[in-house]
Design a protein around this motif. Structure first.
Motif, PDB file in Angstrom:
ATOM      1  N   MET A 240      -8.521  30.215-127.681  1.00  0.00           N
ATOM      2  CA  MET A 240      -8.347  28.765-127.711  1.00  0.00           C
ATOM      3  C   MET A 240      -7.927  28.313-129.095  1.00  0.00           C
ATOM      4  O   MET A 240      -8.200  28.982-130.096  1.00  0.00           O
ATOM      5  N   GLU A 241      -7.301  27.158-129.146  1.00  0.00           N
ATOM      6  CA  GLU A 241      -6.694  26.649-130.380  1.00  0.00           C
ATOM      7  C   GLU A 241      -7.729  26.287-131.441  1.00  0.00           C
ATOM      8  O   GLU A 241      -8.613  25.461-131.205  1.00  0.00           O
ATOM      9  N   PRO A 242      -7.631  26.883-132.648  1.00  0.00           N
ATOM     10  CA  PRO A 242      -8.482  26.460-133.767  1.00  0.00           C
ATOM     11  C   PRO A 242      -7.837  25.291-134.511  1.00  0.00           C
ATOM     12  O   PRO A 242      -6.692  24.923-134.237  1.00  0.00           O
ATOM     13  N   LEU A 256      -3.815  25.552-125.680  1.00  0.00           N
ATOM     14  CA  LEU A 256      -3.507  24.590-126.734  1.00  0.00           C
ATOM     15  C   LEU A 256      -3.730  23.162-126.266  1.00  0.00           C
ATOM     16  O   LEU A 256      -3.463  22.832-125.098  1.00  0.00           O
ATOM     17  N   THR A 257      -4.169  22.305-127.171  1.00  0.00           N
ATOM     18  CA  THR A 257      -4.370  20.898-126.842  1.00  0.00           C
ATOM     19  C   THR A 257      -3.043  20.183-126.615  1.00  0.00           C
ATOM     20  O   THR A 257      -3.007  19.131-125.979  1.00  0.00           O
ATOM     21  N   SER A 258      -1.957  20.738-127.123  1.00  0.00           N
ATOM     22  CA  SER A 258      -0.641  20.103-126.977  1.00  0.00           C
ATOM     23  C   SER A 258       0.020  20.403-125.638  1.00  0.00           C
ATOM     24  O   SER A 258       1.019  19.782-125.282  1.00  0.00           O
ATOM     25  N   ASN A 264      -1.861  25.034-119.446  1.00  0.00           N
ATOM     26  CA  ASN A 264      -3.068  25.740-119.868  1.00  0.00           C
ATOM     27  C   ASN A 264      -3.706  26.496-118.703  1.00  0.00           C
ATOM     28  O   ASN A 264      -4.254  27.585-118.892  1.00  0.00           O
ATOM     29  N   MET A 265      -3.629  25.938-117.499  1.00  0.00           N
ATOM     30  CA  MET A 265      -4.192  26.624-116.339  1.00  0.00           C
ATOM     31  C   MET A 265      -3.420  27.908-116.049  1.00  0.00           C
ATOM     32  O   MET A 265      -4.004  28.940-115.695  1.00  0.00           O
ATOM     33  N   PRO A 294     -10.147  16.160-122.904  1.00  0.00           N
ATOM     34  CA  PRO A 294      -9.094  16.247-121.876  1.00  0.00           C
ATOM     35  C   PRO A 294      -8.563  17.663-121.677  1.00  0.00           C
ATOM     36  O   PRO A 294      -8.115  18.010-120.591  1.00  0.00           O
ATOM     37  N   ALA A 295      -8.608  18.486-122.729  1.00  0.00           N
ATOM     38  CA  ALA A 295      -8.127  19.865-122.607  1.00  0.00           C
ATOM     39  C   ALA A 295      -9.209  20.794-122.070  1.00  0.00           C
ATOM     40  O   ALA A 295      -8.930  21.694-121.270  1.00  0.00           O
TER      41      ALA A 295
END
Length: 406
Positions: A240-242, A256-258, A264-265, A294-295
């Motif tokens: 997961m994104e740091p 990623l949150t973007s 992402n799924m 949301p992510a």
């Protein structure tokens, strides 16, 4: 005498010719060199500032990908007469080419923004149909086929007939005894990449220690299968994104949150297909992602739907995983102490003693560590006398169930 008088009376130095004056420039050679260097630096700085090329200086490679046409195939199929032996020898010595229909995924990274773009090359019709770029990993031994569902990347876990992977793949433990005394669980993460350190953790630590595997490595499924054969419980680490991404990059297919929920799924399903037999998921890095509701919420919902537990390694104080897991009524756990932040025997022993104290105070304590040789050695020695001090070492799933019931 006249000549002598004339010589004596003549002014000294009048008979010597005058020296010609040499023209000298108004500056030295060093001053000229300094001016030229300054002009060069000024020109370079101006080019760097006013030239709008975000990829300036980035290494670039151009690869020509040409699809074979009918003429090529006909030529390949009919070698010229008299050269049969040469053609046969050349074909044997030539490296194997990509098979027709085979796909390869290339991740292209924008050097200025860090944006990643996955590009599938080759494959012809197969690429148009969206088939996976690589062969799916084989199903591991000892896996219940009812708890598997086919995805475009391979088999992924699912609940079926009232069975959940969390319960089926949880390691055996005396849960009645665990309910009456303080318990400690230890999770060793980062396994699967590096066979030597993974095998050390599998063989040198007691079965009650839970092992967490990353989805990377040449064959993480085979190592995970070996761990389960030694009665270790396993979890799957999801990259997961740091906060400092992409400078600190967990690896390919990082959540990623973007990205959109669907993107992402899709990446999550790729990770889930790398191996089987895990009781739950845990974050691999991901301080930003796990703190972004949301992510993170869709990931927790998907894990709960598939009958998996979720373990938060405790590295992000702003994690929303506890609330998200509670809303899904799913098994959840959180790390209390990182054991080998300072990887020295003295500091590891100090962290293990603190873990004991936490277990006595709260009834449950979970420690996390990596598979460093010093960590494995100190944890292995510590666990041998833990029961003598009135604390029970349990798998992570047992600690999660005790936490949920209490």
């Amino acid at each position: 005498m006249t000549e002598t008088a004339d010589d004596l009376s003549a002014p000294l130095g009048q008979d010597k010719p005058r020296r010609k004056r040499r023209l000298r420039p108004p500056f030295t050679a060093m001053q000229l060199l300094a001016v030229l260097l300054g002009l060069f630096l000024a020109t370079f700085a101006g080019f760097a500032i006013f030239n709008r090329d975000p990829l300036g200086g980035e290494p670039m490679t151009r690869i020509a990908i040409r699809a074979p046409n009918a003429t090529d195939k006909a030529t390949d199929g009919k070698p010229a007469a008299g050269h049969g032996q040469d053609s046969k020898q050349a074909s044997e010595e030539a490296p194997k080419q990509t098979a027709p229909g085979e796909q390869r995924t290339i991740t292209m990274i924008d050097g200025s923004t860090g944006a990643r773009h996955d590009v599938v090359i080759g494959g012809g019709d197969a690429a148009d149909k969206g088939e996976a770029a690589s062969a799916p990993p084989p199903v591991m031994a000892g896996i219940n086929p009812k708890l598997l569902e086919k995805s475009r990347y391979g088999m992924i876990p699912v609940s079926a007939d009232g069975l959940k992977p969390f319960n089926v793949y949880a390691a055996d433990a005396d849960r009645a005894k665990a309910a009456k005394m303080p318990v400690v669980a230890i999770v060793i993460g980062g396994l699967g990449v590096g066979a030597a350190k993974t095998l050390d953790a599998i063989m040198k630590l007691p079965p009650a220690v839970t092992l967490a595997f990353t989805p990377y490595g040449a064959d993480p499924g085979k190592l995970a299968e070996r761990a389960r054969a030694q009665r270790h419980e396993i979890f799957l680490q999801i990259p997961m994104e740091p906060y400092d991404f992409p400078d600190n990059d967990p690896g390919p297919q990082t959540l990623l949150t973007s990205l959109s929920v669907d993107q992402n799924m899709d990446r999550l399903h790729w990770h889930l297909s790398r191996m089987q037999g895990y009781a739950g998921l845990t974050n691999f890095m991901g301080a930003r992602f796990i703190a972004t509701e949301p992510a993170m919420q869709p990931i927790i919902r998907e894990a709960a739907k598939r009958g998996l537990g979720f373990f938060d390694d405790g590295s992000s104080p702003r994690s929303i995983a506890p609330q998200a897991a509670a809303s899904q009524s799913m098994p959840f756990g959180k790390g209390d102490i990182a054991i080998d932040v300072v990887p020295t025997p003295t500091e590891i022993d100090r962290a293990l003693n603190k873990l004991e104290s936490t277990a006595r105070e709260r009834g449950i304590a979970v420690g996390t560590a990596s598979a460093l040789p010093v960590s494995i050695e100190r944890i292995g020695a510590w666990t041998k006398t833990l029961s003598d001090r009135g604390i029970l070492l349990v798998p992570l799933t047992t600690a999660m169930l005790k936490s949920k019931s209490s």
